[in-house]
Design an enzyme around this catalytic site. Structure first.
Site, PDB file in Angstrom:
ATOM      1  N   GLY A  18       0.646   4.402 -12.039  1.00 35.23           N
ATOM      2  CA  GLY A  18      -0.556   4.192 -11.234  1.00 35.23           C
ATOM      3  C   GLY A  18      -0.320   4.453  -9.753  1.00 35.23           C
ATOM      4  N   CYS A  19       0.828   4.000  -9.268  1.00 35.85           N
ATOM      5  CA  CYS A  19       1.144   4.171  -7.848  1.00 35.85           C
ATOM      6  C   CYS A  19       1.388   5.636  -7.515  1.00 35.85           C
ATOM      7  CB  CYS A  19       2.358   3.324  -7.476  1.00 35.85           C
ATOM      8  SG  CYS A  19       2.066   1.567  -7.776  1.00 35.85           S
ATOM      9  N   THR A  20       2.014   6.355  -8.445  1.00 32.70           N
ATOM     10  CA  THR A  20       2.241   7.788  -8.252  1.00 32.70           C
ATOM     11  C   THR A  20       0.913   8.527  -8.242  1.00 32.70           C
ATOM     12  OG1 THR A  20       4.424   7.621  -9.271  1.00 32.70           O
ATOM     13  CG2 THR A  20       3.439   9.820  -9.169  1.00 32.70           C
TER      14      THR A  20
END
Length: 150
Positions: free
Chosen positions: A45-47
Site C-alpha cells: 500500500g505504501c509503495t
C-alpha cells in the site's frame, strides 16, 4: 489521537531525511507543502501511494506543492525505498515519532482482528503560512494524487 485539523498551525519540527540531512518545517515557509504519512516503506500500500505521488509529481509541482513522505522507518530503509522507486521528494525517517506525534497520526489500529498502535495513513496539505488547509484521512493509495489535485 490528537490529529491536526484544517485551520491548525503546524508546530515547527525537524527530522532526518533518507540522505542523513535535517529537514525543518521552516525550510518550506512561503511554499505549499504536502506531508504524507505511511505505515512502512516497501509494503504494497505504501509503495502504491508513494509511486502514485511520484508519477504525478510534475502536476503537483505545477500547482506549487512540495512533498514530504514520513514513516517511522530507519534512514537506511527510507534511503533504500527512495532509491528503489526513484522518488523525487524527501522521505523522513521519524524513528523517534517526533513528526508523527506533532501531526497526531500515531494511535490504535486494527488489522486482521489484532489491535496495536501504529501510524495512520493520512495526508496533510499545509499552506504558505504553515497552516493546515486540507486533511485526507481516507487515502486512496493507487489514486492519491487525484485526491490532492481536486
Amino acid at each position: 489521537m490528537n490529529t491536526l485539523k484544517v485551520g491548525d498551525k503546524v508546530p515547527e519540527f525537524s527530522a532526518t531525511a533518507q540522505d542523513g540531512s535535517t529537514i525543518n518545517l521552516s525550510d518550506y515557509r512561503g511554499k505549499k507543502l504536502i506531508v504524507f504519512f505511511y505505515p512502512a516503506a516497501n509494503t504494497p500500500g505504501c509503495t502504491a501511494e508513494a509511486c502514485n505521488l511520484r508519477d504525478n509529481y510534475a502536476a503537483l509541482q505545477s500547482q506549487g506543492y512540495e512533498l514530504l513522505g514520513v514513516s517511522a522507518d530507519s534512514v537506511k530503509k527510507q534511503s533504500n525505498f527512495k532509491n528503489k522507486y526513484e522518488f523525487p521528494f524527501p522521505l523522513l525517517a521519524d524513528e523517534d515519532h517526533t513528526v508523527i506525534k506533532t501531526f497526531g497520526v500515531w494511535g490504535p489500529k486494527k488489522f486482521m482482528g489484532r489491535e496495536y498502535d501504529g501510524i495512520h495513513r493520512m495526508t496533510f496539505v499545509i499552506d504558505e503560512n504553515g497552516m493546515v488547509s486540507k486533511v485526507i484521512e481516507k487515502v486512496k493509495t493507487k489514486d492519491h494524487a487525484a485526491q490532492l489535485l481536486d
